[in-house]
Design a protein around this motif. Structure first.
Motif, PDB file in Angstrom:
ATOM      1  N   LEU A 121       0.822  -1.214   0.000  1.00 36.76           N
ATOM      2  CA  LEU A 121       0.000   0.000   0.000  1.00 36.76           C
ATOM      3  C   LEU A 121       0.856   1.264   0.000  1.00 36.76           C
ATOM      4  CD1 LEU A 121      -2.850  -1.130   2.416  1.00 36.76           C
ATOM      5  CD2 LEU A 121      -3.033  -0.684  -0.049  1.00 36.76           C
ATOM      6  N   SER A 122       1.960   1.262   0.744  1.00 36.61           N
ATOM      7  CA  SER A 122       2.815   2.455   0.758  1.00 36.61           C
ATOM      8  C   SER A 122       3.492   2.648  -0.595  1.00 36.61           C
ATOM      9  CB  SER A 122       3.834   2.378   1.887  1.00 36.61           C
ATOM     10  OG  SER A 122       4.790   1.383   1.637  1.00 36.61           O
ATOM     11  N   MET A 123       3.839   1.575  -1.281  1.00 39.88           N
ATOM     12  CA  MET A 123       4.480   1.720  -2.595  1.00 39.88           C
ATOM     13  C   MET A 123       3.529   2.258  -3.650  1.00 39.88           C
ATOM     14  SD  MET A 123       7.225  -1.177  -3.300  1.00 39.88           S
ATOM     15  CE  MET A 123       8.609  -1.382  -2.214  1.00 39.88           C
ATOM     16  N   THR A 124       2.231   2.085  -3.463  1.00 37.54           N
ATOM     17  CA  THR A 124       1.295   2.623  -4.450  1.00 37.54           C
ATOM     18  C   THR A 124       1.373   4.142  -4.500  1.00 37.54           C
ATOM     19  OG1 THR A 124      -0.569   2.766  -2.902  1.00 37.54           O
ATOM     20  CG2 THR A 124      -0.332   0.709  -4.134  1.00 37.54           C
ATOM     21  N   LYS A 125       1.867   4.764  -3.432  1.00 36.66           N
ATOM     22  CA  LYS A 125       1.964   6.226  -3.353  1.00 36.66           C
ATOM     23  C   LYS A 125       3.351   6.734  -3.725  1.00 36.66           C
ATOM     24  CE  LYS A 125      -1.337   6.044   0.390  1.00 36.66           C
ATOM     25  NZ  LYS A 125      -1.276   5.133   1.482  1.00 36.66           N
ATOM     26  N   ASP A 126       4.306   5.827  -4.000  1.00 34.92           N
ATOM     27  CA  ASP A 126       5.690   6.229  -4.233  1.00 34.92           C
ATOM     28  C   ASP A 126       6.269   5.473  -5.430  1.00 34.92           C
ATOM     29  OD1 ASP A 126       8.333   6.991  -4.135  1.00 34.92           O
ATOM     30  OD2 ASP A 126       8.638   6.407  -2.042  1.00 34.92           O
ATOM     31  N   PRO A 127       6.076   5.999  -6.660  1.00 34.42           N
ATOM     32  CA  PRO A 127       6.586   5.305  -7.842  1.00 34.42           C
ATOM     33  C   PRO A 127       8.100   5.076  -7.815  1.00 34.42           C
ATOM     34  CG  PRO A 127       5.085   7.071  -8.473  1.00 34.42           C
ATOM     35  CD  PRO A 127       5.314   7.184  -7.004  1.00 34.42           C
ATOM     36  N   ALA A 128       8.859   5.982  -7.216  1.00 37.63           N
ATOM     37  CA  ALA A 128      10.320   5.801  -7.144  1.00 37.63           C
ATOM     38  C   ALA A 128      10.655   4.583  -6.279  1.00 37.63           C
ATOM     39  CB  ALA A 128      10.987   7.061  -6.601  1.00 37.63           C
ATOM     40  N   ALA A 129       9.945   4.413  -5.153  1.00 37.32           N
ATOM     41  CA  ALA A 129      10.171   3.245  -4.302  1.00 37.32           C
ATOM     42  C   ALA A 129       9.777   1.964  -5.038  1.00 37.32           C
ATOM     43  CB  ALA A 129       9.383   3.370  -2.999  1.00 37.32           C
ATOM     44  N   GLN A 172       9.863   1.528  -8.296  1.00 27.99           N
ATOM     45  CA  GLN A 172      10.914   1.293  -9.292  1.00 27.99           C
ATOM     46  C   GLN A 172      12.153   0.677  -8.645  1.00 27.99           C
ATOM     47  OE1 GLN A 172      12.802   4.766 -11.119  1.00 27.99           O
ATOM     48  NE2 GLN A 172      12.500   3.776 -13.132  1.00 27.99           N
ATOM     49  N   ARG A 173      12.550   1.200  -7.483  1.00 30.39           N
ATOM     50  CA  ARG A 173      13.713   0.644  -6.776  1.00 30.39           C
ATOM     51  C   ARG A 173      13.478  -0.826  -6.400  1.00 30.39           C
ATOM     52  NH1 ARG A 173      13.527   5.679  -4.356  1.00 30.39           N
ATOM     53  NH2 ARG A 173      12.558   4.848  -2.475  1.00 30.39           N
ATOM     54  N   GLU A 174      12.269  -1.123  -5.921  1.00 31.10           N
ATOM     55  CA  GLU A 174      11.941  -2.499  -5.544  1.00 31.10           C
ATOM     56  C   GLU A 174      11.951  -3.428  -6.755  1.00 31.10           C
ATOM     57  OE1 GLU A 174      11.035  -5.671  -2.951  1.00 31.10           O
ATOM     58  OE2 GLU A 174      11.845  -3.675  -2.582  1.00 31.10           O
ATOM     59  N   ALA A 175      11.426  -2.947  -7.870  1.00 32.84           N
ATOM     60  CA  ALA A 175      11.443  -3.753  -9.094  1.00 32.84           C
ATOM     61  C   ALA A 175      12.881  -4.019  -9.538  1.00 32.84           C
ATOM     62  CB  ALA A 175      10.660  -3.047 -10.196  1.00 32.84           C
ATOM     63  N   LEU A 176      13.733  -2.997  -9.467  1.00 35.59           N
ATOM     64  CA  LEU A 176      15.145  -3.177  -9.825  1.00 35.59           C
ATOM     65  C   LEU A 176      15.832  -4.160  -8.871  1.00 35.59           C
ATOM     66  CD1 LEU A 176      16.077   0.483 -10.777  1.00 35.59           C
ATOM     67  CD2 LEU A 176      16.168  -1.535 -12.283  1.00 35.59           C
ATOM     68  N   ARG A 177      15.524  -4.068  -7.580  1.00 33.72           N
ATOM     69  CA  ARG A 177      16.128  -4.972  -6.604  1.00 33.72           C
ATOM     70  C   ARG A 177      15.723  -6.416  -6.901  1.00 33.72           C
ATOM     71  NH1 ARG A 177      15.172  -7.787  -2.223  1.00 33.72           N
ATOM     72  NH2 ARG A 177      12.983  -7.269  -1.987  1.00 33.72           N
ATOM     73  N   ARG A 178      14.457  -6.623  -7.208  1.00 36.03           N
ATOM     74  CA  ARG A 178      13.957  -7.983  -7.439  1.00 36.03           C
ATOM     75  C   ARG A 178      14.404  -8.555  -8.783  1.00 36.03           C
ATOM     76  NH1 ARG A 178       9.908  -9.940  -3.910  1.00 36.03           N
ATOM     77  NH2 ARG A 178       9.457  -8.432  -2.278  1.00 36.03           N
ATOM     78  N   CYS A 179      14.760  -7.681  -9.712  1.00 32.19           N
ATOM     79  CA  CYS A 179      15.139  -8.141 -11.053  1.00 32.19           C
ATOM     80  C   CYS A 179      16.627  -7.975 -11.331  1.00 32.19           C
ATOM     81  CB  CYS A 179      14.340  -7.364 -12.098  1.00 32.19           C
ATOM     82  SG  CYS A 179      12.553  -7.563 -11.943  1.00 32.19           S
ATOM     83  N   SER A 229      14.861   0.880 -15.324  1.00 25.96           N
ATOM     84  CA  SER A 229      15.539   2.137 -14.948  1.00 25.96           C
ATOM     85  C   SER A 229      15.113   3.295 -15.832  1.00 25.96           C
ATOM     86  CB  SER A 229      17.055   1.970 -15.050  1.00 25.96           C
ATOM     87  OG  SER A 229      17.507   1.034 -14.124  1.00 25.96           O
ATOM     88  N   ALA A 230      14.896   3.029 -17.116  1.00 26.43           N
ATOM     89  CA  ALA A 230      14.560   4.099 -18.061  1.00 26.43           C
ATOM     90  C   ALA A 230      13.083   4.490 -18.012  1.00 26.43           C
ATOM     91  CB  ALA A 230      14.930   3.660 -19.480  1.00 26.43           C
ATOM     92  N   ILE A 251       4.958   4.581 -13.952  1.00 33.45           N
ATOM     93  CA  ILE A 251       5.054   3.448 -13.023  1.00 33.45           C
ATOM     94  C   ILE A 251       3.914   3.533 -12.019  1.00 33.45           C
ATOM     95  CG2 ILE A 251       6.455   2.376 -11.214  1.00 33.45           C
ATOM     96  CD1 ILE A 251       8.925   3.336 -12.738  1.00 33.45           C
ATOM     97  N   ALA A 252       3.171   2.449 -11.912  1.00 32.71           N
ATOM     98  CA  ALA A 252       2.055   2.393 -10.974  1.00 32.71           C
ATOM     99  C   ALA A 252       2.017   0.995 -10.368  1.00 32.71           C
ATOM    100  CB  ALA A 252       0.741   2.704 -11.684  1.00 32.71           C
ATOM    101  N   GLY A 253       1.487   0.919  -9.194  1.00 33.18           N
ATOM    102  CA  GLY A 253       1.362  -0.375  -8.534  1.00 33.18           C
ATOM    103  C   GLY A 253       0.103  -0.429  -7.708  1.00 33.18           C
ATOM    104  N   TYR A 254      -0.340  -1.614  -7.464  1.00 35.31           N
ATOM    105  CA  TYR A 254      -1.520  -1.837  -6.622  1.00 35.31           C
ATOM    106  C   TYR A 254      -1.408  -3.222  -6.023  1.00 35.31           C
ATOM    107  CZ  TYR A 254      -2.849  -4.241 -10.884  1.00 35.31           C
ATOM    108  OH  TYR A 254      -2.846  -5.047 -11.984  1.00 35.31           O
ATOM    109  N   PRO A 255      -1.968  -3.413  -4.846  1.00 34.10           N
ATOM    110  CA  PRO A 255      -1.925  -4.747  -4.246  1.00 34.10           C
ATOM    111  C   PRO A 255      -2.891  -5.700  -4.971  1.00 34.10           C
ATOM    112  CG  PRO A 255      -2.500  -3.078  -2.599  1.00 34.10           C
ATOM    113  CD  PRO A 255      -2.500  -2.419  -3.933  1.00 34.10           C
ATOM    114  N   ALA A 256      -2.461  -6.912  -5.142  1.00 34.38           N
ATOM    115  CA  ALA A 256      -3.335  -7.998  -5.613  1.00 34.38           C
ATOM    116  C   ALA A 256      -3.325  -9.034  -4.505  1.00 34.38           C
ATOM    117  CB  ALA A 256      -2.803  -8.586  -6.919  1.00 34.38           C
TER     118      ALA A 256
END
Length: 151
Positions: free
Chosen positions: A12-20, A22-29, A41-42, A48-53
């Motif tokens: 839920l907190s990441m849905t409000k912070d696209p930079a966070a 993006q960082r999490e996606a980079l960390r996981r990939c 990165s580009a 960039i958007a996210g939502y919980p599933a």
């Protein structure tokens, strides 16, 4: 589109912070092959958007349709009948397989030499499902067999 498990509060907190996000996606990939990390990165932050599933345990057949036989006047298929992610076309693909299993079951139990609809419909308790790990060859074999029986 990426998805991964994480605590609901973090999601839920990441849905409000696209930079966070993006960082999490980079960390996981970070160990994925090129050009995955470069694409992430580009990506402009406004794209960039996210939502919980949410995951839930798969329902049993009796949870979905509590009665079988002539009083059961509904057939569910695809993501209406299977617990799965709400994206990536999984529900549509499952609906195609469900349609095949339904047609195969109806043909088996209500064939031209079995015209007594009520009696045969009552005998049709549950369709024989394709196992989730069915190979493409097994699916093709079952479809070919059903078509031969139909002729």
């Amino acid at each position: 589109q990426l998805s991964w498990p994480m605590a609901e509060g973090d999601a839920l907190s990441m849905t409000k912070d696209p930079a966070a996000l993006q960082r999490e996606a980079l960390r996981r990939c970070d160990n994925w092959h090129d050009p995955i990390c470069g694409i992430i990165s580009a990506a402009p932050l406004e794209m960039i958007a996210g939502y919980p599933a949410y995951d839930r345990p798969p329902p049993t057949a009796d949870d979905i349709v509590p009665c079988w036989g002539p009083e059961a006047l509904v057939t569910l298929s695809g993501d209406a009948a299977h617990c799965m992610s709400p994206f990536k076309g999984q529900g549509a693909n499952q609906a195609l397989l469900d349609g095949f299993v339904l047609a195969e079951s109806v043909h088996r139990y209500i064939s031209p030499n079995r015209r007594d609809w009520e009696k045969n419909y009552a005998a049709l308790s549950r369709p024989e499902a394709l196992p989730p790990d069915s190979s493409p060859q097994e699916v093709r074999r079952r479809i070919a067999l059903a078509l031969r029986e139909f002729e």
